[in-house]
Design a protein around this motif. Structure first.
Motif, PDB file in Angstrom:
ATOM      1  N   MET B   1      15.321   4.225  -2.999  1.00  0.00           N
ATOM      2  CA  MET B   1      14.053   3.488  -2.972  1.00  0.00           C
ATOM      3  C   MET B   1      13.183   3.968  -1.808  1.00  0.00           C
ATOM      4  N   ALA B   2      13.825   3.989  -0.618  1.00  0.00           N
ATOM      5  CA  ALA B   2      13.068   4.419   0.558  1.00  0.00           C
ATOM      6  C   ALA B   2      12.635   5.869   0.393  1.00  0.00           C
ATOM      7  N   GLU B   3      13.522   6.639  -0.208  1.00  0.00           N
ATOM      8  CA  GLU B   3      13.186   8.048  -0.396  1.00  0.00           C
ATOM      9  C   GLU B   3      12.028   8.200  -1.373  1.00  0.00           C
ATOM     10  N   PHE B   4      12.088   7.388  -2.428  1.00  0.00           N
ATOM     11  CA  PHE B   4      11.001   7.428  -3.415  1.00  0.00           C
ATOM     12  C   PHE B   4       9.665   7.056  -2.769  1.00  0.00           C
ATOM     13  N   LEU B   5       9.717   5.992  -1.947  1.00  0.00           N
ATOM     14  CA  LEU B   5       8.496   5.558  -1.283  1.00  0.00           C
ATOM     15  C   LEU B   5       7.966   6.651  -0.365  1.00  0.00           C
ATOM     16  N   TRP B   6       8.880   7.282   0.354  1.00  0.00           N
ATOM     17  CA  TRP B   6       8.462   8.342   1.264  1.00  0.00           C
ATOM     18  C   TRP B   6       7.802   9.474   0.486  1.00  0.00           C
ATOM     19  N   LYS B   7       8.387   9.783  -0.687  1.00  0.00           N
ATOM     20  CA  LYS B   7       7.822  10.881  -1.473  1.00  0.00           C
ATOM     21  C   LYS B   7       6.423  10.543  -1.968  1.00  0.00           C
ATOM     22  N   THR B   8       6.242   9.314  -2.465  1.00  0.00           N
ATOM     23  CA  THR B   8       4.937   8.990  -3.034  1.00  0.00           C
ATOM     24  C   THR B   8       3.928   8.643  -1.961  1.00  0.00           C
ATOM     25  N   ILE B   9       4.344   7.893  -0.952  1.00  0.00           N
ATOM     26  CA  ILE B   9       3.368   7.417   0.025  1.00  0.00           C
ATOM     27  C   ILE B   9       3.388   8.251   1.297  1.00  0.00           C
ATOM     28  N   GLY B  10       4.556   8.624   1.747  1.00  0.00           N
ATOM     29  CA  GLY B  10       4.680   9.252   3.058  1.00  0.00           C
ATOM     30  C   GLY B  10       3.775  10.444   3.246  1.00  0.00           C
ATOM     31  N   HIS B  11       3.753  11.344   2.276  1.00  0.00           N
ATOM     32  CA  HIS B  11       2.937  12.543   2.425  1.00  0.00           C
ATOM     33  C   HIS B  11       1.453  12.241   2.265  1.00  0.00           C
ATOM     34  N   HIS B  12       1.177  11.091   1.695  1.00  0.00           N
ATOM     35  CA  HIS B  12      -0.226  10.755   1.453  1.00  0.00           C
ATOM     36  C   HIS B  12      -0.614   9.482   2.161  1.00  0.00           C
ATOM     37  N   PHE B  13       0.057   9.196   3.275  1.00  0.00           N
ATOM     38  CA  PHE B  13      -0.107   7.882   3.884  1.00  0.00           C
ATOM     39  C   PHE B  13      -1.569   7.564   4.181  1.00  0.00           C
ATOM     40  N   ASN B  14      -2.268   8.537   4.798  1.00  0.00           N
ATOM     41  CA  ASN B  14      -3.681   8.300   5.144  1.00  0.00           C
ATOM     42  C   ASN B  14      -4.511   7.991   3.909  1.00  0.00           C
ATOM     43  N   PHE B  15      -4.169   8.665   2.820  1.00  0.00           N
ATOM     44  CA  PHE B  15      -4.983   8.474   1.616  1.00  0.00           C
ATOM     45  C   PHE B  15      -4.773   7.075   1.045  1.00  0.00           C
ATOM     46  N   TRP B  16      -3.538   6.580   1.154  1.00  0.00           N
ATOM     47  CA  TRP B  16      -3.305   5.203   0.700  1.00  0.00           C
ATOM     48  C   TRP B  16      -4.068   4.219   1.578  1.00  0.00           C
ATOM     49  N   VAL B  17      -4.027   4.455   2.874  1.00  0.00           N
ATOM     50  CA  VAL B  17      -4.727   3.533   3.781  1.00  0.00           C
ATOM     51  C   VAL B  17      -6.222   3.530   3.486  1.00  0.00           C
ATOM     52  N   TYR B  18      -6.753   4.737   3.252  1.00  0.00           N
ATOM     53  CA  TYR B  18      -8.194   4.787   3.008  1.00  0.00           C
ATOM     54  C   TYR B  18      -8.551   4.031   1.730  1.00  0.00           C
ATOM     55  N   ILE B  19      -7.670   4.112   0.731  1.00  0.00           N
ATOM     56  CA  ILE B  19      -7.976   3.406  -0.525  1.00  0.00           C
ATOM     57  C   ILE B  19      -7.970   1.903  -0.294  1.00  0.00           C
ATOM     58  N   VAL B  20      -6.995   1.425   0.491  1.00  0.00           N
ATOM     59  CA  VAL B  20      -6.948  -0.013   0.760  1.00  0.00           C
ATOM     60  C   VAL B  20      -8.217  -0.458   1.480  1.00  0.00           C
ATOM     61  N   LEU B  21      -8.611   0.322   2.497  1.00  0.00           N
ATOM     62  CA  LEU B  21      -9.828  -0.026   3.235  1.00  0.00           C
ATOM     63  C   LEU B  21     -11.046  -0.015   2.328  1.00  0.00           C
ATOM     64  N   LEU B  22     -11.088   1.013   1.485  1.00  0.00           N
ATOM     65  CA  LEU B  22     -12.245   1.144   0.608  1.00  0.00           C
ATOM     66  C   LEU B  22     -12.333  -0.043  -0.344  1.00  0.00           C
ATOM     67  N   MET B  23     -11.162  -0.459  -0.863  1.00  0.00           N
ATOM     68  CA  MET B  23     -11.181  -1.589  -1.794  1.00  0.00           C
ATOM     69  C   MET B  23     -11.627  -2.859  -1.081  1.00  0.00           C
ATOM     70  N   LEU B  24     -11.138  -3.047   0.152  1.00  0.00           N
ATOM     71  CA  LEU B  24     -11.570  -4.224   0.919  1.00  0.00           C
ATOM     72  C   LEU B  24     -13.088  -4.227   1.096  1.00  0.00           C
ATOM     73  N   GLY B  25     -13.598  -3.071   1.503  1.00  0.00           N
ATOM     74  CA  GLY B  25     -15.029  -2.988   1.756  1.00  0.00           C
ATOM     75  C   GLY B  25     -15.837  -3.238   0.497  1.00  0.00           C
ATOM     76  N   LEU B  26     -15.406  -2.620  -0.589  1.00  0.00           N
ATOM     77  CA  LEU B  26     -16.151  -2.769  -1.834  1.00  0.00           C
ATOM     78  C   LEU B  26     -16.106  -4.221  -2.299  1.00  0.00           C
ATOM     79  N   TRP B  27     -14.935  -4.855  -2.129  1.00  0.00           N
ATOM     80  CA  TRP B  27     -14.819  -6.249  -2.559  1.00  0.00           C
ATOM     81  C   TRP B  27     -15.796  -7.124  -1.774  1.00  0.00           C
TER      82      TRP B  27
END
Lengths: 265, 144, 517
Positions: B1-27
């Motif tokens: 599970m942790a490995e899966f998360l690292w694979k999907t999110i870890g390498h793209h961590f900044n991009f996930w954060v930016y999407i969360v911020l963007l959604m907050l702002g747009l909302w």
């Protein structure tokens, strides 16, 4: 309530679309990603050219400055125009030119005394008087040293604008406007872009394209077009700084006085 | 599970954060009732995009894109003693920074104009709440 | 000199604006000559560029002299797709400038130097948007145009224009940010910002072309541009922003902003991603055409429900945007839909200009805001009526006006691609336009008892009904632009053949197909 539901739906759809794209992104920090190195099997990306060649072509060690003011100088000129347009738009929206009593205000009202006229101002006022020249000198350094260190016209211009805002905050808006009046700063804003555009226009008269600074070596008498590019970048940064300074202060002056340009805060 | 998360999110961590911020702002931009809060949302939205661009330009272990006075890539970077192709990897990509300088400036300019509009609206209507503004307009023009 | 036309085109209004910023408030009489001179220079450069493209083919202009390797600098590119749009922008702006003496509301008329400065900055940005070949530079110029238009809208004297401007600002910023986001995704996937460079990479690199990030980039850019052009579900900002602002502003924004956005969409489709990629990799073009059908129908129905003339025209713009988006997405083999969309940019620009100029004259001289206020119009101002009728007939699609031919090409594209829903929507929309405009013509010709909305009357009020039938003088500076624009509608229609042939030179799929009729 209704707006919140529709907003949530719109935001979730947007987020889903964005995430869909992220799956195919290159890894974070990958130096061989298309943006950093170019697509596989294709030509190297523009950024590699900037890193490897721009010092040879412009003699500016700060790559951000050379890309900003030379390779993409056209963008930057319009970035300055954006600021100018914003300043004008705010003037048009807020500025009240039909004030009934155009003369300087009488003594501030009682509530204002604490900020404006009384002894409590001494500490704040003195601190600001000491700080403002330092801020301005540092701002000029940032403008002038943008070739070698982080900085440039925008950053320095914002600091210069901030120094005038500090005058208004530490004393009052009237003091600040006495130093940088409305006529002056609106003209300085145009003048800044004019300086920028002039650096682009002169090469046109010398038979080259707009913003082709290299040909200015005939005017600057530098050895080679690279140094001419470097000097011109300093020139356009000064123009940028003038516009940014003026408009930052204009935004503050208009917003803080509700377009009356007197009293305020 | 942790490995899966690292694979999907870890390498793209900044991009996930930016999407969360963007959604907050747009909302906030769409859903908030107070105009100033709407503008805050708009600013968050724009800043999220800046985070995306800056994340594009990063390189692992690279330093800021300022060369030394002889035009060489600074020596403290990890790749300085290899060929020019790799040496370039020791310096962050300057282009996104240039682009974002523009976007920041545009954001500030837009925010300034928006705040001045809000102030003008407050001067005219005495409120910056959207529903109260709508009610006010309805009472002025009953037919819409 | 001729080599520098692409730069002169953009720079002339910029320098005009800076000149006004420096000395404009010394003497307000300086404004109009400066505006006319700089826009005249731009028009000259645009026509010169058009002739050069006609003779030599596409022209590239490398800013800063950064030619090699492709993509390090910013390139301006004039080809047969954008030079007609450039000429349109220059001509429309010049006509509106002549029309716009005393633009702002009375309360703000001392701000006219600033008004004209913003006016020129808007023109600069529109030229720049149309001629640039750099995806990021497009964003910067879109923001220049947006910020100046917020100022131009907010200068109106009505209280509601500030709210309309704020709405416009929020929607516009979200739209531009989506475009920026899309550009970021694209830059991340292909590592370039130059439009021709991106297209080459996408055409040659299968991995990049099929990546999800590029598809997302396309969707984001498209949604951003759609917000900017007020495509149907995203049109909310447009009607209020265009109807509460001063007449000169609406006559400038309405014909140009949405049309230039449509051009940007076509440019992004053909010049960045490429039609092969769009119709090959995506396969949801039918869906977009159905969106366009909904936009056309909804715009027409909403227009029917309006009582204010300007509001009605605004909803017609929403329907017309549907025409162009649908046409661009038809994807027929001969590219007739795309041809129709490009031709309609020019046609709709002129039609909208004429209608908004007429609406401005009605509002100013007759105090007529609502359609019902136009009674006896044909006798009051016969020359203005001629222009208004020509534009109305063009909106309906009566030959030989340009409105007929753009519908002809769009319908041809619809039939060839088998999109019958789109064809039906176009015909229904023409019918609705016929109903709308003949209703106005009827009121204007036969008159109508003054309705309760009489309170809107400005100058004619108090002179009695008899006096209202008498002729109302219209000054030449307002009349001439209107009649020129109306003449343009007819001329563009009569000479549709060469115009369409020229436009089709730039369309990849069209070169092999049959020539225009």
């Amino acid at each position: 309530m209704n707006a919140k539901v529709s907003a949530t739906i719109a935001v979730i759809i947007t987020g889903a679309v964005l995430l869909y794209g992220v799956a195919d992104f290159p890894d974070f920090g990958d130096p061989t990603s298309p943006a950093n190195a170019g697509v596989e099997g294709g030509a190297p990306s523009a950024s590699l050219h900037f890193i490897n060649e721009s010092y040879k072509e412009t003699k500016v060690p700060n790559l951000v400055t050379s890309v900003l003011a030379d390779y993409r100088g056209y963008d930057t000129m319009f970035e300055t125009v954006v600021i100018f347009a914003a300043g004008l738009a705010i003037f048009v929206i807020l500025r009240n030119l039909r004030s009934d009593d155009p003369l300087p205000e009488p003594l501030p009202a009682t509530e204002d005394r604490f900020i404006d006229g009384d002894h409590q101002r001494i500490i704040v006022g003195t601190t600001c008087r000491i700080a403002i020249p330092l801020v301005q000198i540092f701002a000029l350094y940032v403008v002038a040293h943008g070739h070698h260190s982080p900085g440039g016209g925008f950053q320095g211009g914002v600091m210069l604008g901030a120094s005038f805002i500090l005058v208004a905050l530490g004393g009052n808006l009237r003091d600040a406007l006495a130093r940088l009046g409305e006529d002056t700063f609106m003209r300085l804003a145009s003048l800044g872009i004019l300086i920028y555009a002039a650096f682009g226009l002169v090469p046109q008269f010398l038979g080259r394209n707009f913003l082709d600074y290299g040909v200015l070596e005939k005017i600057f008498l530098t050895d080679g077009p690279e140094m001419a590019r470097s000097h011109s970048m300093l020139g356009v940064e000064v123009g940028v700084a003038l516009t940014v300074m003026s408009i930052m202060f204009a935004i503050f002056a208009n917003l803080s006085s509700r377009g009356e340009m007197r009293g305020g805060l | 599970m942790a490995e899966f998360l690292w694979k999907t999110i870890g390498h793209h961590f900044n991009f996930w954060v930016y999407i969360v911020l963007l959604m907050l702002g747009l909302w906030a931009t769409i859903a908030k009732n107070n105009l100033v809060k709407k503008l805050m949302g708009l600013s968050i939205f724009q800043s999220a995009i800046i985070l995306l661009y800056v994340s594009i330009g990063t390189k692992e272990g690279a330093t800021i894109p300022i060369l030394d006075h002889h035009g060489h890539i600074p020596s403290e970077s990890h790749h300085a003693d290899v060929g020019p192709e790799i040496a370039a990897h020791g310096v962050a990509n300057p282009l996104p920074h240039v682009l974002m300088l523009t976007a920041i400036v545009v954001g500030v300019a837009t925010l300034g104009v928006a705040l001045s509009l809000v102030q003008a609206i407050y001067r005219d209507f005495g409120t910056v709440e959207e529903d109260e503004l709508l009610r006010e307009i309805k009472s002025l023009h009953p037919d819409g | 000199m001729a080599d520098q036309f692409p730069a002169i085109l953009v720079l002339a209004p910029l320098f005009g604006a800076l000149l006004l910023g420096l000395v404009g408030d010394r003497d307000h009489r300086l404004c109009l000559p400066v505006v006319a001179a700089s826009l005249g220079t731009s028009l000259y450069a645009a026509v010169g560029l058009l002739r050069r493209v006609l003779a030599e083919g596409p022209v590239n202009y490398f800013l800063g002299g950064w030619e090699e390797p492709l993509g390090i600098g910013i390139v301006l590119r004039a080809d047969s797709m954008n030079t007609p749009v450039l000429v349109l922008v220059a001509a429309v702006a010049l006509l509106v400038a002549c029309f716009s003496r005393r633009p702002a509301g009375a309360r703000d008329s001392e701000k006219s130097p600033q008004y004209y400065t913003l006016f020129l900055l808007l023109c600069t940005a529109l030229f720049g948007i149309t001629i640039t070949a750099d995806a990021f530079n497009l964003f910067v110029l879109v923001e220049v145009s947006a910020l100046s238009s917020y100022g131009l809208v907010a200068i109106g004297s009505s209280r509601r224009c500030k709210i309309a401007a704020l709405n416009y600002l929020i929607m516009g910023t979200v739209g531009a940010s989506f475009y920026l986001l899309g550009t970021g995704y694209l830059y991340l996937s292909v590592g370039s910002l130059s439009m021709p460079d991106i297209q080459t990479i996408l055409a040659s690199n299968e991995a990049a072309a099929s990546s999800r990030a590029v598809r997302t980039a396309f969707v984001l850019m498209l949604v951003g541009i759609w917000i900017k052009m007020a495509f149907f579900p995203l049109y909310g900002w447009l009607p209020n922003a265009y109807s509460y602002c001063p007449s000169a502003t609406s006559s400038l924004l309405a014909p140009l902003m949405t049309k230039v956005s449509v051009y940007v969409m076509v440019r992004v489709m053909t010049g960045v991603f490429g039609l092969d990629w769009i119709f090959g990799h995506l396969g949801w073009n039918h869906l977009v055409v159905w969106f366009a059908v909904v936009a056309i129908l909804a715009g027409s129905i909403l227009a029917l429900a309006q009582r204010e003339l300007k509001k009605m025209l605004c909803y017609l713009i929403v329907a017309e945007v549907g025409y162009m988006v649908g046409g661009a997405w038809l994807g027929d083999a001969g590219s007739w839909g795309l041809t129709g969309a490009l031709y309609h940019i020019l046609a709709d620009g002129l039609m909208t200009l004429t209608l908004f100029l007429a609406a401005g004259i009605f509002a100013k001289r007759l105090g007529a805001i609502e359609i019902g206020d136009l009674s006896g119009l044909f006798r009051k101002m016969p020359l203005v009526s001629v222009g208004f009728v020509v534009a109305g007939l063009a909106m309906i699609g009566v030959p030989p006006t340009c409105g007929f031919f753009s519908k002809f090409y769009l319908i041809r594209g619809g039939i060839e691609s088998g999109q019958w829903g789109y064809v039906v929507a176009l015909l229904v929309s023409s019918l609705v336009n016929a109903v709308l405009f003949f209703r106005i013509f009827e009121i204007a010709h036969f008159g109508k008892n003054p309705p309760e909305g009489h309170a809107h009357h400005g100058e004619s009020e108090g002179e009695g009904h008899e006096a209202a039938i008498a002729r109302v003088a219209v000054p030449a500076h307002a009349l001439a632009p209107l009649l020129l624009a109306a003449a343009g509608i007819v001329l563009l229609g009569v000479f549709n053949g060469p115009v369409v042939d020229f436009l089709r030179e730039s369309l990849p799929a069209a070169s092999a197909a049959a020539p225009a009729p």
